[in-house]
Design an enzyme around this catalytic site. Structure first.
Site, PDB file in Angstrom:
ATOM      1  CE1 TYR A   1      -4.193   6.462   7.969  1.00 50.55           C
ATOM      2  CE2 TYR A   1      -6.068   7.357   6.765  1.00 50.55           C
ATOM      3  CZ  TYR A   1      -4.762   7.461   7.192  1.00 50.55           C
ATOM      4  OH  TYR A   1      -4.008   8.556   6.834  1.00 50.55           O
TER       5      TYR A   1
ATOM      6  CG  ASP B   1      -1.981  -0.990   1.248  1.00 55.37           C
ATOM      7  OD1 ASP B   1      -1.951  -1.892   0.398  1.00 55.37           O
ATOM      8  OD2 ASP B   1      -2.868  -0.888   2.124  1.00 55.37           O
ATOM      9  CG  ASP B   2       0.066   3.779   2.219  1.00 57.13           C
ATOM     10  OD1 ASP B   2      -1.096   3.573   1.817  1.00 57.13           O
ATOM     11  OD2 ASP B   2       0.382   3.792   3.425  1.00 57.13           O
TER      12      ASP B   2
ATOM     13  CG  HIS C   1      -3.629   7.309   2.477  1.00 54.63           C
ATOM     14  ND1 HIS C   1      -3.510   7.284   3.847  1.00 54.63           N
ATOM     15  CD2 HIS C   1      -3.480   6.024   2.085  1.00 54.63           C
ATOM     16  CE1 HIS C   1      -3.258   6.045   4.248  1.00 54.63           C
ATOM     17  NE2 HIS C   1      -3.252   5.263   3.191  1.00 54.63           N
TER      18      HIS C   1
ATOM     19  CG  HIS D   1       2.048   0.049   4.527  1.00 54.05           C
ATOM     20  ND1 HIS D   1       1.784  -0.904   5.477  1.00 54.05           N
ATOM     21  CD2 HIS D   1       0.905   0.743   4.356  1.00 54.05           C
ATOM     22  CE1 HIS D   1       0.516  -0.775   5.876  1.00 54.05           C
ATOM     23  NE2 HIS D   1      -0.038   0.215   5.206  1.00 54.05           N
TER      24      HIS D   1
ATOM     25  CG  HIS E   1      -4.536   2.751  -0.689  1.00 55.90           C
ATOM     26  ND1 HIS E   1      -5.385   2.070   0.147  1.00 55.90           N
ATOM     27  CD2 HIS E   1      -3.546   3.234   0.120  1.00 55.90           C
ATOM     28  CE1 HIS E   1      -4.944   2.143   1.388  1.00 55.90           C
ATOM     29  NE2 HIS E   1      -3.830   2.858   1.410  1.00 55.90           N
TER      30      HIS E   1
HETATM   31 NI    NI Z   1      -2.676   3.293   3.108  1.00 51.46          NI
END
Ligand code: NI
Length: 279
Positions: free
Chosen positions: A187, A95-96, A150, A241, A146
């Site tokens: 989250y 993620d991210d 965010h 991540h 995603h």
């Molecule tokens: Ni995230």
């Protein structure tokens, strides 16, 4: 905004795309134009993978089972946290990103082992680093949505949530020409009503996870690896991540440990397709 993204396609073909979603104008030019027209600074960073050299495979096992992916995957289930086929398959999710250093480093680690993963990218990072997103797709990985900024979606109204989804989907299509098939909420926070709305508007199932090493707390690479290895199970969706350098540091021993335990790596929509085939 007049800023443009320049995609360099193969030998010398350049396509200039507007960076906003209103996309009206597409230009083609020959390679010489790129040389005579220095790219803006933001392109310089994303063009870094012209220096990319393919790492050799460490081992040539069947690590990514070949599976036909039906257009109907995941059935009518709105939320998934794991696959249910019972086979020794895991879906690694990151993620991210994309992150300008950590994501390419992770891609090298994946490629060296012939392993496929799923990347839940943040739309504004996609717009900053479209070349990395193209590399993710070119190397056979899956891209998921995603959100664009965010934010915690439970605090937003439906139109704002739709905008987060749509802007990210458009950024991914601009960067890599593929449409994401699933989404993961930042989250892990998403109301049931929002999940249903996203499923009906975008066809995205909401993807949670069954293994969480809490890598964002940066407990150190060996702790991240051992948490994933001890939590792994058939059909696991593993959360990590690629934003965090120590997480990437943990991946060689994580992947090698999972491989030595007999797991094969598939992407999230492959995992969901197995489930719908069983159902
Ligand atoms: Ni995230």
């Amino acid at each position: 905004m007049k800023r443009r993204n320049i995609l360099k396609l193969g030998s010398g073909v350049v396509i200039t795309l507007p960076s906003c979603s209103g996309g009206q104008k597409t230009e083609k030019a020959v390679g010489r134009k790129l040389e005579s027209n220095p790219a803006p600074a933001v392109i310089g960073k994303t063009g870094a993978n012209t220096q990319y050299r393919q790492p050799a495979y460490v081992n040539r096992g069947l690590r990514n089972p070949t599976m036909n992916l039906p257009s109907e995957f995941g059935g009518a289930t709105v939320t998934h946290s794991r696959g249910l086929s019972g086979q020794p398959h895991v879906a690694m999710t990151f993620d991210d990103g994309p992150h300008p250093q950590n994501t390419p480093r992770l891609l090298d680690i994946l490629r060296a082992r012939n392993i496929k993963a799923t990347f839940y990218v943040i739309g504004q990072n996609v717009d900053r680093h479209p070349g990395i997103v193209r590399r993710i797709v070119a190397e056979g990985h899956e891209i998921g949505n995603h959100t664009y900024t965010h934010r915690k979606l439970t605090a937003l109204g439906n139109s704002e949530v739709e905008r987060e989804m749509m802007k990210t989907e458009e950024a991914i299509i601009r960067a890599a020409g593929v449409k994401p098939r699933t989404m993961r909420p930042p989250y892990g926070a998403l109301l049931q009503q929002q999940r249903r709305m996203i499923f009906s508007s975008f066809s995205y199932p909401t993807i949670m996870w069954s293994v969480d090493p809490n890598d964002w707390r940066r407990p150190g690479p060996s702790v991240v690896a051992s948490r994933i290895l001890s939590g792994a199970h058939n059909g696991a969706i593993i959360l990590a991540h690629d934003l965090h350098s120590p997480t990437v540091d943990a991946m060689p021993r994580t992947f090698d440990g999972l491989l030595s335990r007999g797991y094969q790596f598939i992407t999230v929509s492959q995992l969901l397709a197995q489930k719908s085939q069983q159902a």
